[in-house]
Design a protein around this motif. Sequence first.
Motif, mmCIF file in Angstrom:
data_model
loop_
_atom_site.group_PDB
_atom_site.id
_atom_site.type_symbol
_atom_site.label_atom_id
_atom_site.label_comp_id
_atom_site.label_asym_id
_atom_site.label_seq_id
_atom_site.Cartn_x
_atom_site.Cartn_y
_atom_site.Cartn_z
ATOM 1 N N VAL A 27 0.839 -1.201 0.000
ATOM 2 C CA VAL A 27 0.000 0.000 0.000
ATOM 3 C C VAL A 27 0.875 1.253 0.000
ATOM 4 O O VAL A 27 0.611 2.207 -0.743
ATOM 5 C CB VAL A 27 -0.968 -0.014 1.207
ATOM 6 N N ALA A 28 1.927 1.260 0.813
ATOM 7 C CA ALA A 28 2.808 2.426 0.869
ATOM 8 C C ALA A 28 3.483 2.681 -0.477
ATOM 9 O O ALA A 28 3.525 3.820 -0.955
ATOM 10 C CB ALA A 28 3.853 2.241 1.961
ATOM 11 N N PHE A 29 3.992 1.626 -1.113
ATOM 12 C CA PHE A 29 4.646 1.814 -2.407
ATOM 13 C C PHE A 29 3.656 2.216 -3.495
ATOM 14 O O PHE A 29 3.987 2.981 -4.394
ATOM 15 C CB PHE A 29 5.407 0.553 -2.825
ATOM 16 N N SER A 30 2.436 1.701 -3.431
ATOM 17 C CA SER A 30 1.452 2.089 -4.438
ATOM 18 C C SER A 30 0.981 3.525 -4.241
ATOM 19 O O SER A 30 0.594 4.183 -5.207
ATOM 20 C CB SER A 30 0.269 1.127 -4.444
ATOM 21 N N VAL A 31 1.012 4.026 -2.999
ATOM 22 C CA VAL A 31 0.683 5.438 -2.756
ATOM 23 C C VAL A 31 1.825 6.328 -3.246
ATOM 24 O O VAL A 31 1.595 7.373 -3.864
ATOM 25 C CB VAL A 31 0.380 5.681 -1.257
ATOM 26 N N ILE A 32 3.060 5.914 -2.989
ATOM 27 C CA ILE A 32 4.224 6.698 -3.409
ATOM 28 C C ILE A 32 4.346 6.730 -4.927
ATOM 29 O O ILE A 32 4.610 7.769 -5.524
ATOM 30 C CB ILE A 32 5.509 6.142 -2.762
ATOM 31 N N LEU A 35 2.629 3.503 -10.374
ATOM 32 C CA LEU A 35 2.985 2.442 -11.308
ATOM 33 C C LEU A 35 3.406 1.147 -10.605
ATOM 34 O O LEU A 35 3.698 0.156 -11.268
ATOM 35 C CB LEU A 35 4.123 2.916 -12.216
ATOM 36 N N PHE A 36 3.417 1.145 -9.279
ATOM 37 C CA PHE A 36 3.949 -0.004 -8.539
ATOM 38 C C PHE A 36 3.124 -1.269 -8.771
ATOM 39 O O PHE A 36 3.677 -2.351 -8.945
ATOM 40 C CB PHE A 36 4.009 0.306 -7.046
ATOM 41 N N LEU A 37 1.806 -1.177 -8.761
ATOM 42 C CA LEU A 37 0.962 -2.366 -8.861
ATOM 43 C C LEU A 37 0.604 -2.747 -10.298
ATOM 44 O O LEU A 37 -0.269 -3.578 -10.506
ATOM 45 C CB LEU A 37 -0.322 -2.171 -8.038
ATOM 46 N N LEU A 38 1.285 -2.177 -11.264
ATOM 47 C CA LEU A 38 1.050 -2.584 -12.644
ATOM 48 C C LEU A 38 1.590 -3.992 -12.877
ATOM 49 O O LEU A 38 2.578 -4.414 -12.261
ATOM 50 C CB LEU A 38 1.732 -1.608 -13.607
#
Length: 125
Positions: A27-32, A35-38
């Motif tokens: 969740v933290a990386f996808s907020v930052i 493109l993280f959860l692609l």
Amino acid sequence: MNVKSKLGTRQVLNRYGLVIVIVLVAVAFSVINRLFLLPDNLINIARQMAVTAIVSVGMTFVMISGDIDVGVGGVACLTGMIVSLAMKSCGWRWFSACLSARCSARSTGCSSPPFPCRPWSSRWQ
């Protein structure tokens, strides 16, 4: 509700702590970075951790069987370096580089002691 069926905070953290941490990090990386959860990024992450996962599963089986083999990480690192140097510096094709790394890993394994290390067994006392 039964008293035994209630889980305290400590039991929840002991049972699900790692899953909670992984979800929080995702969740933290996808907020930052949006493109993280692609799918392309998740496939890239899976490819980068594949070798480590394979070696760690093999080491888990070795440790469960009662042996300790501390040279696996070093041999994996050595073969990776040989493949990358052979392909980059020498211009070898991937098959030749992998074959030379396999031969190097085989010779490294043959130079180790013929028995696995079991420090708790009677022969070490």
